[in-house]
Scaffold this active site. Structure first.
Site, PDB file in Angstrom:
ATOM      1  N   CYS A  28      -1.891   9.306   3.740  1.00  0.00           N
ATOM      2  CA  CYS A  28      -1.681   8.877   2.215  1.00  0.00           C
ATOM      3  C   CYS A  28      -2.783   9.251   1.558  1.00  0.00           C
ATOM      4  O   CYS A  28      -2.764   9.691   0.228  1.00  0.00           O
ATOM      5  CB  CYS A  28      -1.501   7.176   2.373  1.00  0.00           C
ATOM      6  SG  CYS A  28      -2.800   6.335   3.090  1.00  0.00           S
ATOM      7  N   GLU A  48       0.868  -1.100  -0.015  1.00  0.00           N
ATOM      8  CA  GLU A  48       0.073   0.271  -0.096  1.00  0.00           C
ATOM      9  C   GLU A  48       0.939   1.310  -0.093  1.00  0.00           C
ATOM     10  O   GLU A  48       1.683   1.506   0.941  1.00  0.00           O
ATOM     11  CB  GLU A  48      -0.776   0.084   1.211  1.00  0.00           C
ATOM     12  CG  GLU A  48      -1.618  -1.274   1.552  1.00  0.00           C
ATOM     13  CD  GLU A  48      -2.976  -0.997   1.287  1.00  0.00           C
ATOM     14  OE1 GLU A  48      -3.378  -0.020   0.895  1.00  0.00           O
ATOM     15  OE2 GLU A  48      -3.772  -2.041   1.508  1.00  0.00           O
TER      16      GLU A  48
HETATM   17  P1  NAD Z   1       8.656   4.620   4.036  1.00  0.00           P
HETATM   18  O1  NAD Z   1       8.427   3.923   2.766  1.00  0.00           O
HETATM   19  O2  NAD Z   1      10.122   5.471   4.134  1.00  0.00           O
HETATM   20  O3  NAD Z   1       8.858   3.404   5.074  1.00  0.00           O
HETATM   21  C1  NAD Z   1       7.875   2.549   5.477  1.00  0.00           C
HETATM   22  C2  NAD Z   1       8.431   1.493   6.389  1.00  0.00           C
HETATM   23  O4  NAD Z   1       9.464   0.562   5.405  1.00  0.00           O
HETATM   24  C3  NAD Z   1       8.933   1.572   7.458  1.00  0.00           C
HETATM   25  O5  NAD Z   1       8.889   0.938   8.528  1.00  0.00           O
HETATM   26  C4  NAD Z   1      10.687   1.751   6.913  1.00  0.00           C
HETATM   27  O6  NAD Z   1      11.617   1.623   8.077  1.00  0.00           O
HETATM   28  C5  NAD Z   1      10.579   0.491   6.055  1.00  0.00           C
HETATM   29  N1  NAD Z   1      11.543   0.307   5.031  1.00  0.00           N
HETATM   30  C6  NAD Z   1      12.291   1.631   4.670  1.00  0.00           C
HETATM   31  N2  NAD Z   1      13.378   0.903   3.683  1.00  0.00           N
HETATM   32  C7  NAD Z   1      13.072  -0.411   3.691  1.00  0.00           C
HETATM   33  C8  NAD Z   1      13.638  -1.519   3.021  1.00  0.00           C
HETATM   34  N3  NAD Z   1      14.618  -1.343   2.175  1.00  0.00           N
HETATM   35  N4  NAD Z   1      13.110  -2.815   3.179  1.00  0.00           N
HETATM   36  C9  NAD Z   1      12.179  -2.921   4.173  1.00  0.00           C
HETATM   37  N5  NAD Z   1      11.695  -1.973   4.713  1.00  0.00           N
HETATM   38  C10 NAD Z   1      11.956  -0.746   4.691  1.00  0.00           C
HETATM   39  O7  NAD Z   1       7.344   5.401   4.342  1.00  0.00           O
HETATM   40  P2  NAD Z   1       7.080   6.249   5.594  1.00  0.00           P
HETATM   41  O8  NAD Z   1       7.826   7.567   5.444  1.00  0.00           O
HETATM   42  O9  NAD Z   1       7.438   5.599   6.948  1.00  0.00           O
HETATM   43  O10 NAD Z   1       5.510   6.664   5.441  1.00  0.00           O
HETATM   44  C11 NAD Z   1       4.680   7.398   4.659  1.00  0.00           C
HETATM   45  C12 NAD Z   1       4.592   6.754   3.321  1.00  0.00           C
HETATM   46  O11 NAD Z   1       3.685   5.835   3.466  1.00  0.00           O
HETATM   47  C13 NAD Z   1       3.996   7.789   2.195  1.00  0.00           C
HETATM   48  O12 NAD Z   1       4.318   7.675   1.136  1.00  0.00           O
HETATM   49  C14 NAD Z   1       2.318   7.680   2.400  1.00  0.00           C
HETATM   50  O13 NAD Z   1       1.587   7.825   1.441  1.00  0.00           O
HETATM   51  C15 NAD Z   1       2.494   6.032   2.581  1.00  0.00           C
HETATM   52  N6  NAD Z   1       1.295   5.451   3.196  1.00  0.00           N
HETATM   53  C16 NAD Z   1       0.416   4.749   2.528  1.00  0.00           C
HETATM   54  C17 NAD Z   1      -0.627   4.246   2.778  1.00  0.00           C
HETATM   55  C18 NAD Z   1      -1.819   3.441   2.023  1.00  0.00           C
HETATM   56  O14 NAD Z   1      -2.422   2.824   2.733  1.00  0.00           O
HETATM   57  N7  NAD Z   1      -1.726   3.480   0.719  1.00  0.00           N
HETATM   58  C19 NAD Z   1      -1.042   4.388   4.249  1.00  0.00           C
HETATM   59  C20 NAD Z   1      -0.204   5.199   5.131  1.00  0.00           C
HETATM   60  C21 NAD Z   1       1.019   5.553   4.394  1.00  0.00           C
END
Ligand code: NAD
Ligand code: FAD
Length: 809
Positions: free
Chosen positions: A597, A563
């Site tokens: 999001c 997501e």
């Molecule tokens: P992010 O992608 O930076 O991090 C998300 C998670 O992934 C964190 O726990 C992070 O530590 C982990 N992560 C980072 N790199 C990784 C890797 N290489 N391998 C595995 N895990 C890794 O996102 P964020 O800044 O925490 O959240 C904001 C983003 O989330 C925005 O883009 C937002 O739109 C999205 N979001 C989407 C939804 C949805 O339902 N579509 C809901 C909430 C947030």
């Protein structure tokens, strides 16, 4: 005074001036003897202040009350009465505080022209009358009370359901309101020393009851809405009562919605006026005694109008909400939140590579025992967990506010979402994980069932550190997988507390493991050999990286549920109601400091009404309060951390050189110390100008000509994202057109883009926004499971017994 209530300080100024002019005009006419009878004015307090709501109590008392006093002083000078209209139930408490303040004001001390409207449909009505009577007695002055039934009944019902309140503030049977009205009439007549009674009704039966109860008709006035109840009033006058007309004033733009409201009210089956003109209703029914009617009902509340707790029954319990406008609720809640904040925070160390290996070993070893736990028991664990989440609501809210910088309403709705997730997936699991018979030839049994896959990695973001974190975990567990969950590095404490609650709910420790840490830990987690699936919520860039990693791993190809972000657009046409647009834009773009999001990023306004809407939007933005999210009066808190702030400010720099600023809310000094970003709006040339998702309180606006609607839709689709989108229009064909062509996962019409509810608006996008299936939807759990089919030859034992038996009958 017709109108939608003030959204901006300028609106409030205009309404104030309009009221002052009206008082002057009425006073002048009155003095010249041009009215057949004494006339007064009714005031809606929501018109005098853009934030007439309990959370802004201090401002209201400081800024609005002096204006009201000024109007009262003016009315007193002209010797005309002024009545305060009754509005939504969550404003009642505040309006009584305003009333008290007015009566404490020396400059209007000797004036007996002040009046209050009281709505009989509110369960608190009789107590409100007692309160007003007491107030009059204490201040030794007469007050007018205008008793009405109430004009916002449908709104009150919807709100109470949405907000998860235990009960409705209003009666749900029409007869209940009628009985309440009569009870209030009696109270008012009994308080004749202090109260001048006015009865606003068009119901001849209600009026007849009042006639029966009254000893002194000369002291009582009946009032009706302009254009209604004329014949009734003719009859009432003959009985010696005074009568009056409540006349709306305003221009044609605001008149339309008033008239629609009247048509709806008078067109309702329960409306007396509607029934009066229905010849099929016999007079006995029309004049039935509401007291007898209520007594006859075994169930006093309306069986078809469900209270919030029962909204989803029998399938599942709804999460519990709170009335954040009720000081008896918010007082203790805020205290608890503060107390929890004082507790020392746990230190949550990041998981090492060795930890991860150990966790994986344990999760793998225990997969078989967990997956064999009957689905009903797994579901019960989730239901117990939901109850625990709600039991620890204040503590979790405290963590959400202090660790994730969520506002109080956001924190409350997130706790609710977390509980809803657990109960919804419990309910779905019982349905999805049943064994289903398949049709086939006789003598054979064919069945399909879902089973868990193995060890699932759950990786979540910081912006919903409770609801999304737990939603993923709950789904994976109830589907029969063991889980290693990695929360976002910004929000480990919430995850840590949820882990304890998961264990407390009875889920075995080896079925669930928490692996705190940042991207490196996430990367190591997904690289673990033997992982059975990954569920991820976060940015598209991370999702892509994970996808590449998984693709390069040896072993089976595993499911990846992602997501991700969006470039969410709202298309407004010129038929849309500006106030509604502005409300939904402010909510969608700036709530949670734009860190959802689903948040609105790009607003398309039609050239014809863009200036008008933007003027109102600027005014409404300037009414936002930015500051410490632990305070109820603040609407917008800081963004999550310094890195996020810097990224947003970099985008602002680009906007400064290439876009046109519409508004940036000035930040108060107290914001200097936090990671605040001012809510702001900019006009940009095209949606394609944006380089990606801007995850903060920054709204982009584009003007368009209605002739290019298709191009607008194409441009939005061309971004590749497809999360949320919306239309604001009162033209059905326009809405359907946009609905058909806009490629988004969640499409919202005439409402904001945020706030999807589990099971009600299953949530998730397409394209760059996610792989699906939708979280909180009916297709989510199967993605966490694998399908198995068994085909059994029943004739192997020697013959087709069931066929032979069936044929012999
Ligand atoms: P992010 O992608 O930076 O991090 C998300 C998670 O992934 C964190 O726990 C992070 O530590 C982990 N992560 C980072 N790199 C990784 C890797 N290489 N391998 C595995 N895990 C890794 O996102 P964020 O800044 O925490 O959240 C904001 C983003 O989330 C925005 O883009 C937002 O739109 C999205 N979001 C989407 C939804 C949805 O339902 N579509 C809901 C909430 C947030
Ligand atoms: P009825 O047909 O007897 O009653 C209809 C009313 O019953 C509905 O409006 C609703 O209140 C109630 N009702 C309908 N269905 C149900 C149900 N299932 N369960 C419980 N209750 C139900 N309204 C305000 O809110 N604030 C004001 O300040 C205000 N000022 C007014 C001033 C005047 C002079 C007048 C005449 C009206 C005012 N109104 C105000 C509007 C007023 O609330 C409605 O006109 C009134 O409710 C209509 O009631 P009735 O007795 O004429 O008709």
């Amino acid at each position: 005074m017709l109108g939608e209530g003030a959204r901006t300080a300028a609106d409030a100024d205009n309404y104030f001036k309009a009221y002052a002019d009206a008082i002057a005009a009425v006073g002048k006419f009155q003095a010249a003897g041009k009215f057949p009878r004494p006339s007064g004015i009714s005031v809606k307090l929501s018109a005098l202040h853009a934030r007439y709501e309990m959370a802004q109590r201090e401002r209201v008392m400081k800024e609005m009350v002096p204006r009201l006093v000024a109007l009262c002083e003016q009315a007193a000078r002209h010797d005309i009465p002024l009545t305060i209209d009754a509005e939504e139930a969550d404003r009642l408490q505040l309006s009584l505080e305003v009333a008290t303040a007015l009566l404490d004001t020396a400059s209007i001390d000797g004036w007996n022209g002040l009046g209050f409207a009281v709505q009989a449909y509110q369960k608190r009505a009789p107590v409100v009358i007692d309160f007003i009577t007491e107030l009059a007695r204490a201040k030794n002055r007469r007050l007018m009370v205008r008793l009405v039934k109430g004009a916002y009944w449908d709104t009150e019902i919807k709100r109470a359901q949405e907000r998860g309140w235990d009960d409705f503030p209003v009666f749900t049977r029409k007869a209940g309101t009628d009985v309440s009205y009569l009870a209030c009439v009696k109270r008012m007549l009994g308080a004749s020393e202090w109260i001048d009674p006015v009865f606003g009704t068009h119901n001849a039966m209600t009026a007849a009851h009042i006639l029966e109860l009254t000893r002194e008709p000369g002291r009582i006035e009946f009032q009706r809405l302009h254009g209604m109840g004329e014949e009734l009033h003719q009859l009432i006058r003959k009985e010696g009562f005074g009568t009056g007309v409540y006349a709306p004033v305003g221009n044609h733009e605001v008149l339309l919605s008033y008239l629609v409201r009247r048509i709806l009210e008078n067109g309702a089956n329960s409306s007396f006026v509607h029934r009066l003109y229905d010849r099929s209703i016999p007079i006995e029914e029309l004049t039935a005694d509401p007291v007898a009617e209520m007594e006859a009902y075994a169930q006093k509340s309306h069986p078809l109008i469900r209270r919030a707790p029962q909204l989803y029954e029998p399938q599942r319990k709804n999460s519990q909400g709170l009335d954040l406008a009720d000081p008896f609720v918010t007082g203790p809640l805020l205290n608890e939140i503060e107390e929890f904040a004082k507790l020392p925070a746990a230190y949550v160390p990041a998981a090492s590579a060795a930890d991860l290996k150990d966790m994986f070993g344990a999760a793998q070893r225990n997969f078989t025992s967990w997956t064999r736990v009957p689905v009903d028991i797994r579901a019960k664990y989730l239901e117990r967990l939901a109850d625990l989440i709600e039991k620890h609501r204040s503590e979790l809210m405290s963590l959400l506010i202090h660790e994730a910088k969520r506002s109080i309403p956001d924190a409350l709705s997130e706790v609710r979402e977390a509980a809803d997730n657990c109960r919804y997936y419990a309910m779905r699991a019982r349905e999805d994980f049943r064994i289903y018979d398949l049709p086939g030839p006789t003598g054979e049994r064919n069945q399909i069932r879902l089973v868990g896959r193995g060890v699932f990695a759950c990786i979540s973001p910081w912006n919903f550190p409770l609801a999304i974190f737990l939603g993923q975990v709950a789904a994976a567990l109830v589907a029969g997988n063991t889980v290693i969950a990695k929360p976002a590095p910004q929000t480990p404490l919430i995850a840590w507390r949820v882990k304890q609650l998961i264990y407390e709910a009875g889920i075995p420790g080896d079925a669930f493991h928490l692996a705190p840490g940042g991207p490196e830990v996430g990367q190591q987690l997904i690289e673990l050999p033997g992982l059975a699936g990954v569920v991820f919520t976060g940015s598209f860039a991370t999702a892509r990286k994970i996808n590449l990693t998984l693709a390069q791993k040896d072993g089976p190809i595993i499911p990846f549920i992602a997501e991700t972000g969006g470039q969410n657009a709202l298309i407004v046409d010129s038929s849309a109601l500006p106030e509604q647009v502005v409300d939904d834009v402010v909510l969608g773009s700036f709530r949670s400091a734009g860190q959802r999001c689903s948040a609105l990023r790009v607003l398309y306004l039609p050239e014809a009404t863009a200036d008008k809407i933007l003027t109102m939007l600027i005014g409404a933005m300037l009414e936002l309060r930015i500051g410490d999210p632990a305070k109820l009066e603040n609407d917008v808190g800081p963004v999550i951390d310094k890195a996020a702030q810097e990224k947003l400010l970099l985008h602002v720099e680009r906007l400064q050189s290439e876009a046109k600023q519409i508004c940036a809310v000035p930040l108060a000094r107290e914001c200097d110390s936090g990671t605040f970003v001012a809510p702001q709006a900019w006009e940009i040339p095209a949606i394609g100008w944006l380089e990606g998702e801007v995850f903060g309180p920054i709204l982009h606006v584009i003007r368009y000509h209605p002739g290019i609607l298709n191009r607008v839709i194409d441009e939005i689709n061309a971004t590749g994202f497809g999360l949320t989108g919306g239309a604001h229009s009162r033209i059905e064909s326009t809405v359907r057109h946009i609905e058909r062509d806009l490629a988004v996962g969640n499409f919202y019409v005439n409402r904001s883009l945020i706030g999807a509810v589990v099971g009600v608006q299953p949530f998730g996008g397409e394209g760059l926004s996610g792989t699906g299936p939708k979280a909180g939807g009916p297709h989510y759990l199967p993605r966490f499971a694998t399908e198995r089919v068994t085909s059994e030859n029943l004739t192997a034992a020697g013959g087709n017994a069931s066929l032979l038996i069936a044929a012999s009958k």
